[in-house]
Design an enzyme around this catalytic site. Structure first.
Site, PDB file in Angstrom:
ATOM      1  CD  GLU A 143      -2.829  -3.533   2.550  1.00 15.94           C
ATOM      2  OE1 GLU A 143      -3.533  -4.001   3.461  1.00 15.94           O
ATOM      3  OE2 GLU A 143      -2.961  -2.383   2.131  1.00 15.94           O
TER       4      GLU A 143
ATOM      5  CG  ASP B 180      -1.197   4.422   2.765  1.00 18.41           C
ATOM      6  OD1 ASP B 180      -1.112   5.238   1.835  1.00 18.41           O
ATOM      7  OD2 ASP B 180      -2.105   4.447   3.621  1.00 18.41           O
TER       8      ASP B 180
ATOM      9  CG  ASP C 101      -3.003   1.075  -2.666  1.00 13.89           C
ATOM     10  OD1 ASP C 101      -1.790   1.388  -2.601  1.00 13.89           O
ATOM     11  OD2 ASP C 101      -3.731   1.027  -1.652  1.00 13.89           O
ATOM     12  CG  HIS C 102      -2.428   4.940  -3.475  1.00 14.88           C
ATOM     13  ND1 HIS C 102      -1.598   5.328  -2.447  1.00 14.88           N
ATOM     14  CD2 HIS C 102      -3.491   4.324  -2.883  1.00 14.88           C
ATOM     15  CE1 HIS C 102      -2.131   4.995  -1.298  1.00 14.88           C
ATOM     16  NE2 HIS C 102      -3.280   4.374  -1.523  1.00 14.88           N
TER      17      HIS C 102
ATOM     18  CG  ASP D  27      -2.111   0.921   1.069  1.00 10.73           C
ATOM     19  OD1 ASP D  27      -1.912   2.068   0.609  1.00 10.73           O
ATOM     20  OD2 ASP D  27      -3.228   0.516   1.412  1.00 10.73           O
TER      21      ASP D  27
ATOM     22  CB  THR E 118      -5.723  -3.078   0.926  1.00 11.32           C
ATOM     23  OG1 THR E 118      -5.329  -1.706   0.904  1.00 11.32           O
ATOM     24  CG2 THR E 118      -5.086  -3.820  -0.218  1.00 11.32           C
TER      25      THR E 118
ATOM     26  CG  HIS F 237      -1.161   8.664   4.855  1.00 23.52           C
ATOM     27  ND1 HIS F 237      -1.823   9.577   4.065  1.00 23.52           N
ATOM     28  CD2 HIS F 237      -1.588   7.442   4.448  1.00 23.52           C
ATOM     29  CE1 HIS F 237      -2.620   8.926   3.210  1.00 23.52           C
ATOM     30  NE2 HIS F 237      -2.486   7.631   3.421  1.00 23.52           N
TER      31      HIS F 237
ATOM     32  CB  SER G 204      -6.290   2.046   0.147  1.00 23.28           C
ATOM     33  OG  SER G 204      -5.050   2.687   0.297  1.00 23.28           O
TER      34      SER G 204
HETATM   35 MG    MG Z   1      -4.185  -0.825   2.570  1.00 24.39          MG
HETATM   36 ZN    ZN Z   2      -3.181   6.002   2.284  1.00 23.70          ZN
END
Ligand code: MG
Ligand code: ZN
Length: 370
Positions: free
Chosen positions: A261, A266, A308-309, A47, A141, A270, A88
């Site tokens: 995952e 991620d 995902d990004h 993620d 996710t 953040h 996500s």
């Molecule tokens: Mg996730």
């Molecule tokens: Zn995020």
């Protein structure tokens, strides 16, 4: 006259040849490559894992990552149906259902209609299925593979979609969404036990010692809410993935679908915390190596690694050395950059090129013949 006639004659005789000898004509063209159908699919999602996250992990790890073992590489376009910058939920639903949907959507299309997921397809075709995450197991996710909900934060409702799903193996945090719930008196752990599951949690068992019995579906809740960071001692991702692969291999003669995952890459983005990103990236890379080892030992296993990004608009800037990176962030949120896709195993070459995130679903469906 002759000059016009002879090409005509050639054309006519070619026409005759193909008409009289259709088989001969077929032999002169390259036959289509026989595509071997994968038996097992391992989908690895980091993620928020953009190229800079991978790069930071690589250089922080003496210039080596397990990811380098992949030879088939492509890129996907991650945007969602309502924003060039996906979240996500929409990102995972693109993989699970092959549909671009709105940010926040869990296994539903832009009209909030539930869409059939890869995990559900696998169940319907008799494969064993698994989900492992380092977030809660009801987080966007993993949720997008098993649940259908118009809004990602409806965690109790998402947990309520586990009974009846047929999932064979799941490991992640979020025990409080399964029992002692706020919105109703349902005890999802008990409901799953009634379906035959062995359900354990961090209170009573050590995830590092689990040896699930392939005769029973298995679930383990690793924390009441979010699991710890790797930096703070979370160490279950690799053992949970290893135990899961062994378990799922024995669980069905038809193969399995497993999504694993690295959820917190991620969260490091953040938090604009480079060390958080790197430690989560390296924790995930161990599982990537293990999945590739499994695929090499078990031919017929397709491994796909993507994100995902990207998160943080993270970059490695001048003044960096391999052992001391200088980094910068452009956002506390996600970014819209292209996302790498790595594939190994039967059909891996299908993942070369640049395509929509939904094409990952399309390619898996086509390879599996679903
Ligand atoms: Mg996730
Ligand atoms: Zn995020």
């Amino acid at each position: 006259m002759k000059a016009i006639l002879s090409p005509l004659l050639v054309a006519c005789s070619l026409l005759l040849l193909t008409q009289c000898h259709p088989l001969k004509e077929q032999h002169t063209t390259t036959p289509p490559i026989q595509q071997v159908k994968p038996r097992n699919v391992i989908l690895l999602i980091g993620d928020g894992m953009g190229l800079s996250q991978i790069t930071a992990g690589l250089y922080s790890n003496h210039n080596r990552l397990q990811i380098e073992r992949f030879k088939q590489i492509g890129f996907h376009k991650s945007y969602s149906s309502d924003d060039l910058v996906t979240d996500s939920a929409a990102g995972a639903t693109a993989f699970s259902c092959g549909k671009k949907t709105y940010n926040g959507a869990i296994g539903v299309d832009p009209d909030t209609i539930p869409c059939k997921t890869l995990l559900e397809e696998a169940e319907d075709h008799g494969l064993a299925t698994g989900l492992v995450a380092t977030s809660t197991i009801v987080h966007a996710t993993p949720a997008s593979f098993i649940a259908h909900n118009p809004y990602r934060r409806n965690y109790e409702a998402i947990a309520g979609d586990f009974p009846g799903s047929g999932i064979d193996y799941f490991v992640g945090g979020g025990l409080k969404f399964f029992q002692n719930r706020e919105k109703d008196d349902r005890n999802i752990c008990e409901e799953l036990r009634k379906e035959g599951y062995l359900i354990q949690d961090y209170f009573t068992n050590d995830i590092n010692l689990i040896q699930p019995d392939p005769k029973r579906p298995f679930g383990f809740l690793t924390a009441n809410e979010d699991p710890l960071t790797a930096e703070n001692g979370r160490d279950y991702l690799l053992p949970a993935a290893q135990a899961g692969l062994t378990f799922l291999k024995q669980r069905s003669s038809k193969g399995f679908f497993m999504m694993i995952e690295g959820s917190q890459i991620d969260w490091g983005g953040h938090a604009n915390n480079s060390q958080y990103i790197i430690t989560e990236m390296l924790d995930f890379d161990k599982v990537i190596g293990d999945a590739l080892d499994f695929a090499q030992a078990n031919p017929g296993t397709l491994v796909i690694l993507t994100a995902d990004h990207e998160t943080g608009g993270y970059s490695i800037i001048e003044g960096s050395r391999m052992d001391s990176l200088v980094t910068a962030f452009t956002t506390k949120g996600h970014s819209a950059s292209l996302i790498p896709v790595f594939a190994f195993g039967p059909g891996a070459e299908q993942f070369q090129g640049i395509y929509e995130n939904t094409a990952i679903y399309d390619k898996i469906m086509a390879l599996m013949g679903w």
